[in-house]
Motif scaffolding. Sequence first.
Motif, short mmCIF file in Angstrom:
data_model
loop_
_atom_site.label_atom_id
_atom_site.label_comp_id
_atom_site.label_asym_id
_atom_site.label_seq_id
_atom_site.Cartn_x
_atom_site.Cartn_y
_atom_site.Cartn_z
N GLU A 41 0.84 -1.21 0.00
CA GLU A 41 0.00 0.00 0.00
C GLU A 41 0.87 1.26 0.00
N ALA A 44 2.13 1.71 -3.45
CA ALA A 44 1.04 2.20 -4.30
C ALA A 44 0.83 3.70 -4.08
N THR A 45 0.91 4.13 -2.83
CA THR A 45 0.78 5.56 -2.52
C THR A 45 1.91 6.36 -3.16
N LEU A 48 1.31 6.47 -7.00
CA LEU A 48 0.21 7.40 -7.29
C LEU A 48 0.67 8.85 -7.12
N SER A 49 1.34 9.15 -6.02
CA SER A 49 1.79 10.52 -5.76
C SER A 49 2.78 10.97 -6.83
N TRP A 52 0.89 11.49 -10.12
CA TRP A 52 -0.01 12.64 -10.00
C TRP A 52 0.79 13.93 -10.13
N LYS A 156 -12.26 14.59 -5.72
CA LYS A 156 -11.37 14.61 -4.55
C LYS A 156 -12.13 14.87 -3.26
N MET A 172 -7.09 7.72 -1.95
CA MET A 172 -6.13 7.28 -2.98
C MET A 172 -6.85 6.99 -4.30
N TYR A 173 -7.98 6.31 -4.20
CA TYR A 173 -8.74 6.01 -5.41
C TYR A 173 -9.27 7.29 -6.05
N VAL A 175 -7.84 10.28 -5.94
CA VAL A 175 -6.72 10.95 -6.61
C VAL A 175 -6.41 10.27 -7.93
N LEU A 176 -6.43 8.95 -7.94
CA LEU A 176 -6.20 8.22 -9.19
C LEU A 176 -7.27 8.55 -10.23
N MET A 179 -6.85 12.10 -11.45
CA MET A 179 -5.69 12.20 -12.34
C MET A 179 -6.05 11.69 -13.73
#
Length: 195
Positions: A41, A44-45, A48-49, A52, A156, A172-173, A175-176, A179
């Motif tokens: 996790e 994954a963060t 993603l960051s 993004w 968001k 997180m989802y 933000v994905l 994006m």
Amino acid sequence: MSKDRLAAFMDAVLAIIMTILVLELPKPDPLTWEGVWALKETYATYILSFFWLGSMWVSLHNEWHHIQMVTKKVVWLGIVLLFVTSWIPYSMSVVAIDPMNRVGQVLYGMSVLLVTFANLWLSVALYKCHVDFDECDSEKHAWLLRVKYIPDIIIKLIGMALAATVYPPSMMYAVLLAMLWMLIPVDRFYHPKKQ
């Protein structure tokens, strides 16, 4: 003022912020494949960051393409954008400690929303610096801002509300999803009003 110095400065600071992201990742303990997997996790963060922020850089690059000169207001809005963006590694590290923590996810969401609002204000100010006003369509620009940013912000906000109440990783989802929304070339669907 020429855009080149500000653009180079913003590029450099964003590159540093993106590099700091990886430094915030915890080390597997124990250093085994199971230990690495336990941090999935967190990875994954990070991914993603990173992407993004990368998509934000691409967006800024596209917006700055037609700009020749910038105002002091644009310079200060750029500094504000970099300031709020510099919080992303910190908020990501808080989420990395415990991805199921509501407070951590909401903190990350607040950081992401601050970056989004700062990016929106910079976009509006950049438009006003556009040199080639004959090619500029203010109605199209306003339409694009509404079509791009309003759904982005709503996604968001919903993600943050769900993260605070129901399921912490919802941020997180969100933000994905936001994006991916921002990557859609919606300007193809713009149809000016006929008079």
